[in-house]
Design a protein around this motif. Structure first.
Motif: not given
Length: 579
Positions: A155-158, A162-172
């Motif tokens: 969350x601090x560097x991306x 990419x780091x938002x909780x609703x994004x695909x990566x964070x869902x994974x």
């Protein structure tokens, strides 16, 4: 009064001061005793601190010369719950013990130490189950904390997308975190934690959170890594000495029940689930694998209670489990390659044999390379071995798909681990190989990945009731046939009927390998865009989920509860006779 042949204990006061001999040793050349030696009259006293290496060496020498001597303990005491014991000898004239013998100095417990000890004792009294399960639950809890740190760093560097909780990566990522948390909660009830992970995956998909748009390839790669981990552990679990000494019984317990179960699944799935014969065999190979995670966990608990160590039962079960999984994984890769082969009939027939040759050659070369690179004298040998083995296994799986022979992937991975593990066991006994330990640690991360992803594929909106019913019937009949043929395979051994029944029961739990193999056909169908095979691959996955739910908790429970009744408890300190 020390024994006249007892060597003096050596103490090191500091780097500059050299060594100080034991107080019981006579002074040399009429000189004063070195105990309590000081640098000068006005300076601080030099306290003798035991040299760990020298003390251990001399203690072993003393134990060999005088095995009944009670004075053979190391001059280092253990760490207590609330205070730290430091074996420091009192200086002469500092108020020794009886007969002028020097006493050990004990650092008094601080108020913080006493407060912590009181708090832990209170927690232990009020929550005995928490104290009992803490060594187990603390590890997945630590993984949760690791996941939280990783997300905070991301969350601090991306970028926000990419780091938002609703994004695909964070869902994974949250799929894995939730699976780990559910696994902890379920394990507190005494059930396998994999059930909680599986449930979280099913829930995640059916509430609409399993949308990983743009990261489908990451999902497939994580599944492949879980499969690589399982295959490397299976290969390292094959002990050549045990295979040679118990070869006939291991082959009987591997081949006969496996053939019976696969044949039953193939026939029943063909007529009940409308699967083609090759798909029925594929489903049978997925279901016949035994869960090493469940079986080994139970055996470790039995080893602590010294149950079943008298006739090599532990080694027999572990070897049978490893060989069964190796056979199932290898044949699964061959059949999967034949099903999805796009060439003519000749190329389909040669798909299996060519894949076998590629897997054997690749695995043998990688295994031999791991014996010599890095050298076992190197400082970071185990870490480099683990990295090279993991990467070799990964390349075997993904590279075999790239060259068009996916059946070579599983075999190459297993052969790499088997050849390397067999050679590592022949190294000097002082050299410990910790690659298996590193793979176990990696599995702690990949376990929630594997089980949550397989649960994610269970979509209630498209789930047919008759598929679940006929799948359960297929599974029940096949497992019963396996148990019958497993018991018949133990005939002629030195085991009594209870021990034979327990060895038979150890083939019942199914979870770990199923989680790795179950989605493989669906992933391959998606990657090849073979839409006509989607429904069949989905059926294989559903029956695999049923196998995990029905057999994993029941198998673990039966193995734990029946062990004290069916296995003998060893009274001596020997380990399994074949281990």
């Amino acid at each position: 009064m020390p024994h006249p042949l007892t060597p003096p204990r050596i103490y090191i006061t500091s780097v500059e001061e050299g060594t100080v001999e034991d107080s019981n040793a006579p002074p040399k050349d009429g000189g004063p005793s070195l105990v309590g030696a000081r640098t000068n009259e006005s300076g601080p006293s030099s306290v003798a601190i035991p040299s760990i290496d020298l003390a251990m060496a001399l203690s072993k020498q003393q134990l060999i010369m005088h095995p009944t001597n009670n004075d053979g303990a190391l001059p280092l005491t253990s760490v207590g719950d609330s205070e730290w014991h430091c074996p420091v000898r009192a200086a002469v004239g500092d108020g020794g013990g009886e007969n002028g013998a020097p006493q050990q100095y004990r650092r008094p417990a601080s108020p913080a130490d006493r407060s912590a000890a009181t708090t832990m004792a209170m927690i232990a009294r009020k929550c005995p189950s928490l104290e009992r399960n803490w060594p187990v639950t603390s590890q997945p809890l630590a993984l949760l904390i690791v996941f939280a740190f990783l997300w905070a760093v991301a969350y601090a560097i991306l970028p926000p997308e990419l780091s938002h909780p609703a994004g695909g990566l964070m869902r994974l990522v949250f799929l894995f975190v939730g699976a780990q948390a559910c696994g902890i909660l379920v394990s507190l009830t005494g059930l396998p934690d994999m059930l909680g992970m599986l449930f979280w995956g099913v829930l995640y998909a059916n509430v609409g959170w399993a949308d990983f748009a743009g990261y489908e390839r990451v999902e497939v790669f994580l599944r492949e890594m879980a499969l690589v981990n399982i295959m490397l552990l299976a290969g390292l679990g094959l002990d050549y000495a045990a295979l040679r000494s118990l070869f006939r019984f291991i082959m009987q317990l591997t081949l006969v029940p496996t053939v019976a179960e696969v044949a039953a699944v193939a026939v029943l799935s063909h007529y009940l689930l409308a699967l083609p014969w090759l798909w029925g065999v594929l489903l049978g190979l997925v279901e016949t694998a035994i869960s090493p995670n469940v079986v080994v966990t139970v055996l470790l608990r039995l080893k602590e209670e010294r149950l079943g160590l008298n006739k090599g039962i532990h080694t027999l079960i572990i070897a049978m489990t490893s060989c069964n999984d190796v056979l199932a994984i290898f044949l699964f890769g061959v059949i999967l390659g034949v099903i999805f082969s796009t060439g003519d009939l000749t190329s389909q027939i040669l798909q299996g044999p060519i894949g076998i040759v590629i897997g054997l050659v690749y695995g043998g070369l990688c295994g031999v390379a791991l014996l010599y690179v890095p050298s076992y004298h190197a400082k970071y040998t185990n870490g480099l071995r683990f990295s090279m083995a993991a990467l070799a296994g990964t390349l075997s799986v993904v590279g075999s798909k790239k060259v068009g022979y996916p059946s070579a992937g599983a075999l190459g991975c297993i052969v790499t681990a088997f050849v390397a593990g067999t050679g590592w066991r022949k190294r000097p006994p002082t050299e410990r190989n910790e690659v298996s330990m590193y793979l176990d640690l990696l599995w702690k991360f990949l376990k929630p990945v594997s089980f949550s992803l397989i649960g994610k594929e269970v979509n209630f909106s498209v789930l047919a009731g008759e598929t679940v019913l006929y799948g359960a019937v297929t599974l029940l009949v096949a497992v019963l046939l396996r148990l019958i043929f497993s018991y018949l395979s133990t005939m002629g051994s030195e085991l009594n009927w209870k021990e034979k029944a327990y060895v038979t029961l150890s083939g019942f739990p199914k979870a770990t390998v199923q989680a790795a193999l179950g989605p493989a056909a669906l992933d391959l169908a998606r990657s090849l865009n073979a839409t006509e095979e989607y429904a069949r691959a989905q059926t294989v996955l559903i029956v695999t989920v049923l196998a995990i739910i029905f057999t994993a908790p029941l198998g673990a429970l039966l193995m734990i509860k029946l062990a004290p009744r069916w296995l003998k408890r060893s009274t001596d300190e020997r380990t399994d006779q074949y281990s």
